[in-house]
Design an enzyme around this catalytic site. Structure first.
Site, PDB file in Angstrom:
ATOM      1  N   TYR A  51       0.856  -1.201   0.000  1.00 18.48           N
ATOM      2  CA  TYR A  51       0.000   0.000   0.000  1.00 18.48           C
ATOM      3  C   TYR A  51       0.880   1.235   0.000  1.00 18.48           C
ATOM      4  O   TYR A  51       1.850   1.298   0.770  1.00 18.48           O
ATOM      5  CB  TYR A  51      -0.900   0.028   1.251  1.00 18.48           C
ATOM      6  N   GLU A  53      -0.554   4.795  -0.478  1.00 15.58           N
ATOM      7  CA  GLU A  53      -1.403   5.967  -0.753  1.00 15.58           C
ATOM      8  C   GLU A  53      -0.590   7.240  -0.608  1.00 15.58           C
ATOM      9  O   GLU A  53       0.200   7.383   0.336  1.00 15.58           O
ATOM     10  CB  GLU A  53      -2.610   5.987   0.192  1.00 15.58           C
ATOM     11  N   ASP A 196      -6.044  13.763 -25.400  1.00 17.02           N
ATOM     12  CA  ASP A 196      -6.014  12.350 -24.992  1.00 17.02           C
ATOM     13  C   ASP A 196      -5.331  11.596 -26.136  1.00 17.02           C
ATOM     14  O   ASP A 196      -5.924  11.387 -27.197  1.00 17.02           O
ATOM     15  CB  ASP A 196      -7.457  11.871 -24.793  1.00 17.02           C
ATOM     16  N   THR A 222      -3.231   6.162 -22.296  1.00 16.80           N
ATOM     17  CA  THR A 222      -3.138   4.837 -21.702  1.00 16.80           C
ATOM     18  C   THR A 222      -1.717   4.361 -21.998  1.00 16.80           C
ATOM     19  O   THR A 222      -1.023   4.935 -22.842  1.00 16.80           O
ATOM     20  CB  THR A 222      -4.149   3.850 -22.324  1.00 16.80           C
ATOM     21  N   LYS A 225      -1.626   0.652 -25.339  1.00 18.67           N
ATOM     22  CA  LYS A 225      -2.010   0.551 -26.749  1.00 18.67           C
ATOM     23  C   LYS A 225      -0.740   0.596 -27.599  1.00 18.67           C
ATOM     24  O   LYS A 225       0.058  -0.333 -27.526  1.00 18.67           O
ATOM     25  CB  LYS A 225      -3.030   1.659 -27.091  1.00 18.67           C
ATOM     26  N   ARG A 231      -1.501  -2.395 -18.766  1.00 21.67           N
ATOM     27  CA  ARG A 231      -2.792  -1.700 -18.831  1.00 21.67           C
ATOM     28  C   ARG A 231      -2.820  -0.595 -17.769  1.00 21.67           C
ATOM     29  O   ARG A 231      -2.597  -0.846 -16.595  1.00 21.67           O
ATOM     30  CB  ARG A 231      -3.887  -2.723 -18.528  1.00 21.67           C
TER      31      ARG A 231
HETATM   32  N1  DSN Z   1     -11.612   0.773 -25.753  1.00 21.20           N
HETATM   33  C1  DSN Z   1     -10.518   1.510 -26.316  1.00 21.20           C
HETATM   34  C2  DSN Z   1     -10.456   1.356 -27.797  1.00 21.20           C
HETATM   35  O1  DSN Z   1     -10.714   0.260 -28.257  1.00 21.20           O
HETATM   36  O2  DSN Z   1     -10.111   2.271 -28.509  1.00 21.20           O
HETATM   37  C3  DSN Z   1     -10.541   2.913 -25.922  1.00 21.20           C
HETATM   38  O3  DSN Z   1     -10.587   2.975 -24.531  1.00 21.20           O
END
Ligand code: DSN
Length: 415
Positions: A51, A53, A196, A222, A225, A231
């Protein structure tokens, strides 16, 4: 025998099935990728026990000296990668990162202007079903029938709406995003610009897409990707005051104990992104997407916007008898995983759609290049041209397996 196999054979057996699926199908969902064994090892580690925090050197628990160092490395690497001054690496996901940005920049019922979900935007950019569309007054811009953002139109909408935040960035937009143009619109109406870059971050990190800084006030992404890490999400800014508000919005605003095992994996992923090989990978991702667009276009398929500048293409079936759902299903039967997607001028429901989104990032991670992507595009065309012919799907499935078996990604899986 692995601990998992011994302790929980039921779950282990499903892991084996998933490894088989990932290894012998062609993963072409544009938001997915294959994290390295090192990233997976960091994620599945003893850091899950801790933990922490708070933030490095300002924690609410003892025993954080090691995780402090790990979180600081993750922050420093992200700063270097994206050329910015303040990074929060704690968001558990892109959606939570975006939620925190709104909390930091807005009061309830302030106005946001983002890209329409059905035009390629994201749920968290103001869709009415998401908290971004419930807690704030949300408005949207879209793409023209040619599939491109018309920046003059965005300006016109912004002048009418007068939002506090303009969101740019997309989940299904095959063209380069002009952050500079968005900033000039934001300045004209006195709004923050929030970028984003979840889909394109791996390209941005390699200099293969325009950099959102210095144009955006805040940037989120994110990490799983095109960046190919674990993730999760991160938030970046060059504004010290905003960075303090963002930190408070994440903790204690939205999240509790940060996932330090995932933060360690983010650090490992960023380390991979900083290597010179990353630039070669990102370039190939774009080349491979372009090959898909070129071959499918030569075969008579309608490519939204006529091509691609990034890692994805959108195929439109507006002028065909079959839908995105039919195409998604037929390709899945042939071992090619994509997702159905709405297209500009959509006439079918969001559950059916008239398009599919196809990405190149994951298969490029497996080492596939021009030759393989030409072959894959031909196979996609073959399945779609014979959409009701199950024997074609079965034949392609065999060919897909043969190709996949030459590009095994986890030869020693760490699960
Ligand atoms: N679900 C993602 C996508 O497939 O683009 C975006 O969060």
């Amino acid at each position: 025998m692995s601990f998992l196999a011994k302790n929980d054979p039921e779950i282990y057996a499903l892991f084996e099935q998933e490894l088989e699926r990932q290894s012998y199908n062609l993963e072409m969902i544009a938001s997915e990728n294959f994290a390295s064994n090192a990233v997976i090892e960091a994620m599945g580690s003893i850091l899950t026990n801790k933990y922490a925090e708070g933030y490095p050197s300002k924690r609410y628990y003892g025993g954080c000296e090691i995780v402090d160092k790990i979180e600081e490395i993750a922050i420093e690497r992200a700063k270097k990668l994206f050329n910015c001054q303040y990074v929060n690496v704690q968001p558990n996901s892109g959606s939570q990162a975006n939620q925190a940005v709104y909390q930091a920049l807005l009061k309830p019922y302030d106005k946001i202007l983002g890209m329409d979900l059905s035009h390629g935007g994201h749920l968290t950019h103001g869709a009415k079903v998401s908290s971004s569309g419930k807690n704030y007054h949300s408005f949207s811009y879209g793409v023209e029938l040619n599939g491109r953002i018309n920046y003059d139109k965005v300006r016109e909408i912004a002048k009418i709406v007068r939002p506090q935040v303009i969101v740019c960035g997309a989940s299904a937009y095959p063209r380069e995003i002009d952050f500079k143009a968005f900033r000039s619109i934001a300045d004209e109406v006195g709004a923050y610009l929030f970028a984003d870059i979840a889909h394109i971050a791996g390209l941005v990190a390699a200099g293969e897409h325009q950099d959102p800084f210095p144009h955006a006030h805040v940037v989120t992404t994110t990490t799983h990707k095109t960046l190919r890490g674990p993730r999760g999400g991160i938030i970046m800014t060059n504004d010290e005051e905003l960075s303090k508000k963002i930190n408070s919005a994440i903790f204690p605003g939205i999240q509790g104990g940060p996932l330090e095992h995932v933060i360690a994996a983010k650090a490992v992923g960023f380390g991979e992104n900083l290597k010179s090989e990353w630039k070669i990978y990102a370039k190939q991702v774009k080349t491979n997407a372009k090959i898909l667009a070129d071959v499918l276009s030569e075969k008579g398929f309608d490519i939204v916007s006529g091509g691609t500048d990034n890692h994805l293409i959108l195929l439109s079936f507006l002028n065909r008898e079959f839908s995105g759902k039919d195409a998604d299903h037929a390709l899945e039967n042939a071992g090619i995983t994509v997702n159905k997607n709405t297209v500009p001028g959509e006439t079918r429901s969001p559950f059916v759609t008239s398009g599919v989104r196809i990405g190149s990032a994951a298969l490029t991670s497996r080492g596939m290049k021009d030759k393989e992507f030409t072959f894959i595009a031909e196979k996609i065309a073959e399945v779609l041209e014979n959409i009701n012919d199950i024997s074609v799907q079965q034949k392609v499935r065999k060919e897909v397996r043969e190709l996949s078996s030459k590009f095994i990604i986890y030869d020693r899986p760490t699960y």
